[in-house]
Write an enzyme that holds these catalytic residues in place. Structure first.
Site, PDB file in Angstrom:
ATOM      1  N   ARG A 165       0.828  -1.213   0.000  1.00  0.00           N
ATOM      2  CA  ARG A 165       0.000   0.000   0.000  1.00  0.00           C
ATOM      3  C   ARG A 165       0.864   1.266   0.000  1.00  0.00           C
ATOM      4  O   ARG A 165       0.501   2.280   0.569  1.00  0.00           O
ATOM      5  CB  ARG A 165      -0.967   0.023   1.196  1.00  0.00           C
ATOM      6  CG  ARG A 165      -1.896  -1.178   1.269  1.00  0.00           C
ATOM      7  CD  ARG A 165      -2.842  -1.278   0.071  1.00  0.00           C
ATOM      8  NE  ARG A 165      -3.613  -2.497   0.169  1.00  0.00           N
ATOM      9  CZ  ARG A 165      -3.230  -3.670  -0.378  1.00  0.00           C
ATOM     10  NH1 ARG A 165      -2.119  -3.737  -1.080  1.00  0.00           N
ATOM     11  NH2 ARG A 165      -3.984  -4.739  -0.249  1.00  0.00           N
ATOM     12  N   SER A 239     -11.124  -1.009   3.521  1.00  0.00           N
ATOM     13  CA  SER A 239     -10.194  -1.390   4.596  1.00  0.00           C
ATOM     14  C   SER A 239      -9.542  -0.149   5.188  1.00  0.00           C
ATOM     15  O   SER A 239      -8.881   0.605   4.484  1.00  0.00           O
ATOM     16  CB  SER A 239      -9.118  -2.332   4.051  1.00  0.00           C
ATOM     17  OG  SER A 239      -9.700  -3.497   3.508  1.00  0.00           O
ATOM     18  N   GLU A 335      -4.460   2.543   6.739  1.00  0.00           N
ATOM     19  CA  GLU A 335      -4.282   2.542   5.290  1.00  0.00           C
ATOM     20  C   GLU A 335      -4.863   3.817   4.681  1.00  0.00           C
ATOM     21  O   GLU A 335      -4.391   4.324   3.665  1.00  0.00           O
ATOM     22  CB  GLU A 335      -4.967   1.307   4.693  1.00  0.00           C
ATOM     23  CG  GLU A 335      -4.813   1.159   3.196  1.00  0.00           C
ATOM     24  CD  GLU A 335      -5.447  -0.114   2.670  1.00  0.00           C
ATOM     25  OE1 GLU A 335      -5.954  -0.088   1.533  1.00  0.00           O
ATOM     26  OE2 GLU A 335      -5.418  -1.129   3.386  1.00  0.00           O
TER      27      GLU A 335
END
Length: 339
Positions: A165, A239, A335
């Site tokens: 990520r 998420s 995230e």
């Protein structure tokens, strides 16, 4: 391209957080982008945000600067060789629509990334990933506009320095470039990836006898739809936390107390642990305080049930991080980009 003042960003972020941008404009071609940056940035603010689908961002306060909404459009097959199609997509294209275009044309490799919210431009920035596939696996190159130098720069796979990520656009080049387009390298002969999560179980439930990129995509859409709330109905950014990585030895120790802990090998030394499982073990799944909550179907997803503020959701995420650290000694990392 008209510059507006004090614009609500609620329609432009999937959390549905109602904050104001001091200045706001959209651009649909490079000339408009260049003009906005040239004529307005120095006059009104050096504080700017390039906004795509708004699907990986949490606004905790008003944005005291210039928000530029990326509306660049276009998808084209620009090259092919014996093994691959090279497909170029403008940064403002909706990701799922791009995935559907590729699947309809039998461009393989992108099917595991079905139904991820957001736009094409965010895909390399975040190195988005799901069900065993990341952008780096299908990435070829991208075009980006350097804000300071006013020129287009081409980035290769190595240039982007993709991590979990992560990319150079979230680190040393943060805020320096506007991603204009991304070119993907997609297979002519599909290489099916069904080992991650519940894909095989869902394919069996669907009665699939012969694998295809179409059936895998539909299986993943089914799985995601069963776990993740639709941002159009309940505000969320998918998420919220990254899945942490721990050593093989530490996993072995944890399994003495938690035999069924979900873990996926990263390499010979490290395993990725399901953050949603850690959060659920701490009792957060389905938690709600006011309009800020933790999704009852997937604990990895924080939600806005209507009128939660960004700060309320951020504060909830802090409590979750603290509780997971206290119970497991693992520090979760957000995230979602916090603004």
């Amino acid at each position: 391209m008209q510059l507006q003042q004090n614009v609500s960003l609620k329609p432009y972020n999937t959390f549905g957080i109602n904050v104001l941008a001091k200045y706001f404009a959209s651009f649909s071609n490079i000339d408009e982008l260049s003009e906005l940056l040239s004529h307005h940035t120095s006059q009104i603010s050096n504080h700017k945000l390039i906004l795509g689908g708004g699907s990986n961002i949490l606004f905790t306060q008003n944005f005291d600067g210039l928000v530029l909404k990326n509306e660049l459009k276009g998808i084209s097959l620009i090259n092919e060789d014996a093994d691959y199609y090279y497909v170029k997509a403008a940064a403002g294209e909706v990701w799922q629509q791009f995935v559907q275009h590729c699947i309809a044309n039998n461009y393989a490799g992108i099917e595991n990334l079905s139904l991820i919210p957001g736009n094409v431009g965010a895909s390399p920035m975040q190195n988005i990933g799901a069900y065993g596939v990341e952008i780096k696996d299908i990435f070829h190159s991208l075009e980006a506009y350097h804000i300071q130098d006013r020129k287009i720069v081409i980035f290769s796979l190595n240039d982007c320095q993709f991590g979990y990520r992560e990319s150079v656009f979230k680190r040393q080049y943060k805020g320096q470039f506007v991603i204009l387009s991304v070119t993907y390298k997609l297979h002519k002969q599909p290489v099916f990836n069904t080992s991650y999560g519940a894909i095989n179980a869902e394919l069996e439930q669907m009665g699939v006898k012969e694998l295809s990129i179409q059936t895998i995509s539909q299986a993943i859409i089914n799985i995601r739809s069963s776990k993740l709330p639709d941002p159009k109905k309940i505000g969320n950014a998918g998420s919220f936390f990254k899945n942490p990585q721990i050593s093989k030895f530490r996993l072995h120790v944890m399994k003495e107390d938690y035999e069924k802990i979900p873990a996926y090998p990263v390499d010979d030394t490290y395993f990725k642990i399901a953050a949603g499982w850690l959060i659920e073990q701490c009792g957060w799944k389905g938690f709600r305080k006011g309009d800020a909550g933790c999704n009852p179907l997937q604990a990895l997803v924080l939600v806005n049930y209507g009128n939660a503020t960004g700060k309320e959701i951020f504060d909830l995420s802090t409590e979750i991080i603290q509780s997971v650290e206290a119970k497991f000694g693992i520090t979760l990392e957000r995230e979602v980009n916090i603004m």
